[in-house]
Design an enzyme around this catalytic site. Structure first.
Site, PDB file in Angstrom:
ATOM      1  CE  LYS A  84      -0.235   0.405   4.992  1.00 31.82           C
ATOM      2  NZ  LYS A  84      -0.983   0.807   6.159  1.00 31.82           N
ATOM      3  CB  SER A 124      -8.017   3.312  -2.063  1.00 32.84           C
ATOM      4  OG  SER A 124      -7.546   4.611  -1.844  1.00 32.84           O
ATOM      5  CE1 TYR A 149      -2.603   0.521  -2.245  1.00 30.49           C
ATOM      6  CE2 TYR A 149      -3.178   2.845  -2.421  1.00 30.49           C
ATOM      7  CZ  TYR A 149      -3.393   1.598  -1.874  1.00 30.49           C
ATOM      8  OH  TYR A 149      -4.406   1.421  -0.962  1.00 30.49           O
ATOM      9  CE  LYS A 153      -5.808  -1.239  -2.700  1.00 30.47           C
ATOM     10  NZ  LYS A 153      -6.014  -2.531  -2.065  1.00 30.47           N
TER      11      LYS A 153
END
Ligand code: NAD
Ligand code: UDP
Length: 335
Positions: A84, A124, A149, A153
């Site tokens: 993350k 997220s 990152y 997602k």
């Protein structure tokens, strides 16, 4: 009911495991300890008085997944495992795509093979990129992510949608977290980043405890109330409880569902510092520096869909977040 929690010893996963145990679910955790430690198993037991079944393995290990799904009748999966760190993802994109996408693919494959269809996913607010409008609703445009990152997602959300289309029973509940902070009120579990923290709250607590000298505030010329960046901070325990509400939805429904998990209120960096100082009675020295590349001015949720459809809303306020974040770090430093 038995829930498989991947990454269940990490920051958010461990809080979700505590809430699951408190509601008498049986919990199986798989975590490779790449960003956590085994002692969290004992901390979870200390808080809840209950045991979990723990596998110290990589989620991408399909032989282990096979063993888990064969041995335990898993009713639903909560998938927290993944890397993350935004900055690191820019340096090591292959590592990030391999782990975040690979773990999700292995997991979904095994779930379908074992006819397990309920999947709660840690997405997220980063998938919204530069917000189309504020507050962010779930139907806002996604895309324009600025690092591997965030892109991982976004890709996973798309993969889950494709799997759902091909297998309509497969029911992903995609939870888009805003900014989780805080810790369990016992101070036994919380966020423990390695090295110098990148995120605001872990940095503030380390300045307050004297481990770091001064907080750098990244930009005071944004178009916000006081020029500093605005975010929607949510207590990790509220966030964890949101997963239980999502689980109930998944168990009672078929489809693909998207929910923002935030409070709906944005606070600036300066407001965060001032609140922290007031609640904890400590000084947090800071200096203004340049903007951090890739940062957006403001990001906060419209959290009403989760309330209307899941009956969930954040209950804890900024004061709880400030107190519990600091309490956790003080407890850590006592050792
Ligand atoms: P964390 O790093 O504390 O927890 C992740 C856990 O997964 C760790 O315990 C790690 O050891 C484990 N893990 C990583 N890769 C694994 C693998 N391949 N197999 C088994 N275990 C593995 O992170 P967190 O803050 O608890 O975040 C949980 C999830 O929520 C992540 O997917 C993260 O991307 C997402 N998320 C976090 C935030 C945040 O601000 N913390 C915001 C939005 C989304
Ligand atoms: N921030 C800051 N100093 C820091 C870390 C963060 O001023 O040392 C600011 C950052 O620019 C943003 C806010 O605090 O406006 C939240 O940053 P964080 O990295 O915690 O979350 P994200 O930007 O990913 O939402």
């Amino acid at each position: 009911m038995k829930i498989l929690v991947t990454g269940g010893l990490g920051y958010i996963g461990s809080h979700a495991v505590v809430e699951l145990l408190n509601e008498n679910y049986d919990v199986v955790v798989i975590d490779d300890l790449s960003n956590s430690s085994r002692d969290i198993v004992d901390k979870i037991k200390e808080i809840t008085g209950k045991d979990i079944v723990f596998y110290e393995n990589d989620v991408r290990d399909e032989a282990v997944l096979e063993e888990i799904f064969t041995k335990h009748k898993i009713d639903a999966v909560m998938h927290f495992a993944g890397y993350k760190a935004v900055g690191e993802s820019v340096q090591k994109p292959i590592l990030y795509y391999e782990n975040n996408l690979g773990s999700t693919l292995s997991l979904c494959k095994k779930m379908l093979e074992h006819e397990c269809y309920k999947f709660i996913f840690s997405s997220s607010a980063t998938v919204y990129g530069d917000p189309e409008r504020l507050p962010l609703t779930e139907d806002c445009r996604v895309g324009g992510t600025t690092n591997p990152y965030g892109t991982s997602k976004l890709m996973i959300e798309r993969i889950l949608s494709d799997i759902h289309i091909a297998n309509p029973k497969f029911t992903p509940v995609i939870l888009r977290y805003f900014n989780p902070i805080g810790a369990h009120k016992t101070g036994l579990i919380g966020e423990k980043p390695n090295g110098i923290p990148n995120n605001l709250m872990p940095y503030i607590v380390r300045v307050a405890s004297g481990e770091l000298e001064i907080l750098s505030i990244f930009g005071n010329d944004y178009d916000t109330k006081d020029g500093t960046g605005v975010r929607d901070y949510i207590h990790v325990v509220d966030l964890a409880k949101g997963h239980l509400s999502a689980l109930k939805k998944a168990m009672n429904d078929e489809g693909i569902f998207y929910y923002n998990l935030g409070t709906g209120t944005g606070y600036s960096v300066l407001e965060m510092v001032q609140n922290f100082e007031k609640v904890n009675g400590v000084k947090v020295p800071y200096k203004m520096v340049d903007r951090r590349p890739g940062d957006i001015a403001s990001c906060y949720s419209d959290a009403s869909k989760a309330y209307e459809e899941l009956g969930w809303k954040a209950e804890l306020g900024l004061e709880d977040m400030m107190r519990d974040s600091y309490n956790f770090i003080l407890k850590q430093n006592e050792k």
